[in-house]
Design an enzyme around this catalytic site. Structure first.
Site, PDB file in Angstrom:
ATOM      1  N   LYS A 201       0.856  -1.201   0.000  1.00  0.00           N
ATOM      2  CA  LYS A 201       0.000   0.000   0.000  1.00  0.00           C
ATOM      3  C   LYS A 201       0.889   1.247   0.000  1.00  0.00           C
ATOM      4  O   LYS A 201       2.086   1.173   0.313  1.00  0.00           O
ATOM      5  CB  LYS A 201      -0.896  -0.028   1.242  1.00  0.00           C
ATOM      6  CG  LYS A 201      -0.106  -0.023   2.537  1.00  0.00           C
ATOM      7  CD  LYS A 201      -0.988  -0.282   3.743  1.00  0.00           C
ATOM      8  CE  LYS A 201      -0.134  -0.318   5.002  1.00  0.00           C
ATOM      9  NZ  LYS A 201      -0.908  -0.566   6.216  1.00  0.00           N
TER      10      LYS A 201
ATOM     11  N   ARG B 261     -10.507  -0.052  15.295  1.00  0.00           N
ATOM     12  CA  ARG B 261     -10.628   0.638  14.010  1.00  0.00           C
ATOM     13  C   ARG B 261     -11.701  -0.132  13.243  1.00  0.00           C
ATOM     14  O   ARG B 261     -12.877   0.132  13.438  1.00  0.00           O
ATOM     15  CB  ARG B 261      -9.244   0.629  13.331  1.00  0.00           C
ATOM     16  CG  ARG B 261      -9.136   1.448  12.082  1.00  0.00           C
ATOM     17  CD  ARG B 261      -7.700   1.510  11.569  1.00  0.00           C
ATOM     18  NE  ARG B 261      -7.111   0.198  11.277  1.00  0.00           N
ATOM     19  CZ  ARG B 261      -5.864   0.028  10.835  1.00  0.00           C
ATOM     20  NH1 ARG B 261      -5.061   1.060  10.640  1.00  0.00           N
ATOM     21  NH2 ARG B 261      -5.404  -1.177  10.579  1.00  0.00           N
TER      22      ARG B 261
ATOM     23  N   HIS C  21      -5.164  -7.092  13.749  1.00  0.00           N
ATOM     24  CA  HIS C  21      -3.998  -6.201  13.608  1.00  0.00           C
ATOM     25  C   HIS C  21      -3.658  -5.657  14.990  1.00  0.00           C
ATOM     26  O   HIS C  21      -4.550  -5.300  15.758  1.00  0.00           O
ATOM     27  CB  HIS C  21      -4.364  -5.060  12.638  1.00  0.00           C
ATOM     28  CG  HIS C  21      -3.200  -4.221  12.193  1.00  0.00           C
ATOM     29  ND1 HIS C  21      -2.063  -4.752  11.626  1.00  0.00           N
ATOM     30  CD2 HIS C  21      -2.998  -2.883  12.219  1.00  0.00           C
ATOM     31  CE1 HIS C  21      -1.222  -3.763  11.329  1.00  0.00           C
ATOM     32  NE2 HIS C  21      -1.759  -2.626  11.674  1.00  0.00           N
TER      33      HIS C  21
ATOM     34  N   ARG D 123       2.138 -10.440   7.503  1.00  0.00           N
ATOM     35  CA  ARG D 123       1.972  -9.317   6.570  1.00  0.00           C
ATOM     36  C   ARG D 123       3.151  -8.347   6.712  1.00  0.00           C
ATOM     37  O   ARG D 123       3.211  -7.564   7.646  1.00  0.00           O
ATOM     38  CB  ARG D 123       0.663  -8.567   6.864  1.00  0.00           C
ATOM     39  CG  ARG D 123      -0.584  -9.464   6.874  1.00  0.00           C
ATOM     40  CD  ARG D 123      -1.860  -8.645   7.032  1.00  0.00           C
ATOM     41  NE  ARG D 123      -1.897  -7.875   8.245  1.00  0.00           N
ATOM     42  CZ  ARG D 123      -2.466  -8.265   9.386  1.00  0.00           C
ATOM     43  NH1 ARG D 123      -3.065  -9.451   9.465  1.00  0.00           N
ATOM     44  NH2 ARG D 123      -2.448  -7.479  10.443  1.00  0.00           N
TER      45      ARG D 123
ATOM     46  N   TYR E 163      13.028  31.961  -0.464  1.00  0.00           N
ATOM     47  CA  TYR E 163      11.762  32.611  -0.131  1.00  0.00           C
ATOM     48  C   TYR E 163      11.829  33.244   1.256  1.00  0.00           C
ATOM     49  O   TYR E 163      12.289  32.612   2.205  1.00  0.00           O
ATOM     50  CB  TYR E 163      10.613  31.605  -0.146  1.00  0.00           C
ATOM     51  CG  TYR E 163      10.224  31.147  -1.526  1.00  0.00           C
ATOM     52  CD1 TYR E 163       9.768  32.072  -2.478  1.00  0.00           C
ATOM     53  CD2 TYR E 163      10.318  29.821  -1.885  1.00  0.00           C
ATOM     54  CE1 TYR E 163       9.413  31.654  -3.748  1.00  0.00           C
ATOM     55  CE2 TYR E 163       9.956  29.395  -3.161  1.00  0.00           C
ATOM     56  CZ  TYR E 163       9.506  30.325  -4.088  1.00  0.00           C
ATOM     57  OH  TYR E 163       9.153  29.912  -5.346  1.00  0.00           O
TER      58      TYR E 163
ATOM     59  N   CYS F 274      12.403  24.866  -1.280  1.00  0.00           N
ATOM     60  CA  CYS F 274      11.374  25.296  -2.223  1.00  0.00           C
ATOM     61  C   CYS F 274      10.662  24.046  -2.734  1.00  0.00           C
ATOM     62  O   CYS F 274      10.979  22.945  -2.317  1.00  0.00           O
ATOM     63  CB  CYS F 274      11.992  26.046  -3.398  1.00  0.00           C
ATOM     64  SG  CYS F 274      13.219  27.273  -2.910  1.00  0.00           S
TER      65      CYS F 274
ATOM     66  N   ASP G 168      10.869  22.676  -5.691  1.00  0.00           N
ATOM     67  CA  ASP G 168      11.645  21.850  -6.616  1.00  0.00           C
ATOM     68  C   ASP G 168      13.157  21.904  -6.396  1.00  0.00           C
ATOM     69  O   ASP G 168      13.900  21.187  -7.047  1.00  0.00           O
ATOM     70  CB  ASP G 168      11.340  22.295  -8.051  1.00  0.00           C
ATOM     71  CG  ASP G 168       9.853  22.508  -8.231  1.00  0.00           C
ATOM     72  OD1 ASP G 168       9.103  21.545  -8.007  1.00  0.00           O
ATOM     73  OD2 ASP G 168       9.438  23.651  -8.527  1.00  0.00           O
TER      74      ASP G 168
HETATM   75  C1  LIG Z   1       0.106  -1.490   6.788  1.00  0.00           C
HETATM   76  C2  LIG Z   1      -0.355  -2.763   7.350  1.00  0.00           C
HETATM   77  C3  LIG Z   1       0.558  -3.814   7.551  1.00  0.00           C
HETATM   78  C4  LIG Z   1       2.042  -3.682   7.371  1.00  0.00           C
HETATM   79  O1  LIG Z   1       2.625  -3.119   8.536  1.00  0.00           O
HETATM   80  P1  LIG Z   1       4.192  -3.018   8.728  1.00  0.00           P
HETATM   81  O2  LIG Z   1       4.359  -2.548  10.115  1.00  0.00           O
HETATM   82  O3  LIG Z   1       4.697  -2.040   7.726  1.00  0.00           O
HETATM   83  O4  LIG Z   1       4.771  -4.379   8.506  1.00  0.00           O
HETATM   84  C5  LIG Z   1       0.031  -5.026   7.977  1.00  0.00           C
HETATM   85  N1  LIG Z   1      -1.293  -5.181   8.203  1.00  0.00           N
HETATM   86  C6  LIG Z   1      -2.183  -4.183   8.039  1.00  0.00           C
HETATM   87  C7  LIG Z   1      -3.619  -4.424   8.321  1.00  0.00           C
HETATM   88  C8  LIG Z   1      -1.752  -2.947   7.620  1.00  0.00           C
HETATM   89  O5  LIG Z   1      -2.643  -1.941   7.472  1.00  0.00           O
END
Ligand SMILES: *Cc1c(COP(=O)(O)O)cnc(C)c1O
Length: 368
Positions: free
Chosen positions: A37, A135, A164, A220, A264, A308, A310
């Site tokens: 992501k 969440r 999570h 994950r 600036y 700036c 760029d």
């Molecule tokens: C972003 C995310 C991860 C990855 O987390 P890391 O700490 O970067 O390994 C795993 N599970 C879920 C649900 C996430 O949103």
């Protein structure tokens, strides 16, 4: 445009991602979902996914259906999980892409199913369990009922269940153990009741490194796959390598007398005869307009004095031999000096996650 003539660019070492994934597989002894992501944490969605899949990642994790669609367009056929919200009106689109969505409460699951009317094939979902993040997800005590509800909806096919951790990057935070024991209890219950989905997963990087009991079928991997630490309290183990460097060029040198304002609003004034260097990266690329930024030039750490969109400016007092065309390192190593995303994040009072995810899409990525 190529790596020899880009203004600012990222270099991503594929071998580092491959190495880090192998290391994670050794440590966890599970399958790995490559979490890509946020444009693969700034590293480039499609190329990182290709590399990770070739290196044996059996799942790809994204946050948005658009990210999943782009991967399918680019020929990635690996299972993909959209881990956050997807508008139910896009159920059929997800099913047609063969993408798995997250079912996170009874009403939303019903809506996903309702929107599937007339679809040729069912929508795959993973059930999200809220063990303490608060969440998305149903409470663990409601998990079995939720799975039964999903199983009754013919438009949905439940292939996984996950949770999570909210505090796994804080060393031995008691909430992690509490979340884990609630999840394990649910896993035991669904095993017992014969409704266990095929793939159970809980750990992101910090947990997969430090919570042996939280690995289940799949881990994950986001930040650790990129060779970056989840936090200073949960550093990477030996054998990981950062994949990313960020570079630009010194594009002009101004010789200024004392008392000249630079940039600036003239936030910087020369106090003597000074050589002010201009390099080709700015907040349009992912630098933040805040004090305390540094770069490496000719192996020396220099303070950025003007920012700036760029370009940025630096004082060249410490690098008398600096020349237009020199490579400037914003992230990475040059000679003895190095700057990491966590160094930058500390200065910006954020995390390395946010730092690298803020690297702009316009910065070309080169995979080496
Ligand atoms: C972003 C995310 C991860 C990855 O987390 P890391 O700490 O970067 O390994 C795993 N599970 C879920 C649900 C996430 O949103």
């Amino acid at each position: 445009m190529d790596i020899t003539n880009a203004a600012t660019w990222l270099e991503i070492k594929r071998a580092a991602i491959v190495n880090n994934l192998q290391r994670l597989r050794q440590i966890t002894a599970t399958d790995i979902m490559a979490v890509v992501k946020g444009n693969a944490y700034g590293h480039g969605l499609v190329e990182v996914s290709r590399t990770a899949v070739a290196a044996g990642a059996t799942w790809v994790g994204v946050a948005r259906l658009e990210e999943a669609a782009l991967l399918r367009e680019n020929g990635i056929t690996t299972p993909i999980l959209v881990m956050s919200y997807t508008h139910p009106a896009r159920s059929i689109e997800a099913a047609e892409l063969g993408v798995t969505l997250t079912a996170y409460n009874p009403q939303q699951a019903d809506e996903l199913a309702r929107q599937m009317q007339g679809a040729a094939s069912p929508l795959m979902v993973h059930a999200k369990i809220n063990t303490g993040m608060n969440r998305l997800g149903v409470l663990p005590e409601e998990g079995a009922d939720f799975l039964r509800q999903l199983n009754r909806l013919p438009a949905l096919q439940v292939t996984g269940m996950f949770t999570h951790f909210c505090c796994a990057d804080e060393w031995q935070h008691p909430t992690t153990a509490r979340q884990l024991s609630r999840f394990i209890k649910l896993v035991e219950q669904v095993n017992h009741e014969g409704i266990r989905p095929a793939v159970i997963h809980a750990s992101s990087s910090a947990a997969m490194l430090y919570e042996n009991e939280a690995r289940f079928d799949l881990c994950r991997a986001g930040i650790a796959m990129y060779g970056l630490q989840p936090s200073s309290e949960t550093p990477l183990l030996d054998g990981f390598e950062p994949a990313l460097s960020w570079k630009a060029r010194l594009v002009a040198i101004n010789h200024l007398p004392p008392g000249e304002g630079v940039g600036y609003n003239h936030r910087y004034f020369t106090t003597k005869n000074e050589r002010i260097g201009v390099f080709s990266a700015g907040y349009g690329d992912g630098v933040r307009r805040r004090p305390g930024n540094i770069i490496i030039l000719r192996g020396k750490i220099l303070k950025v004095i003007g920012i700036c969109m760029d370009q940025c400016m630096v004082n060249l007092d410490e690098v008398p031999d600096a020349q237009v065309g020199d490579e400037v390192v914003l992230i990475g190593r040059q000679g003895e000096a190095s700057i990491t995303p966590q160094d930058i994040a500390a200065n910006w009072q954020t995390t390395n996650y946010e730092m690298v995810t803020g690297l702009s899409a316009r910065v070309p990525r080169f995979y080496i």
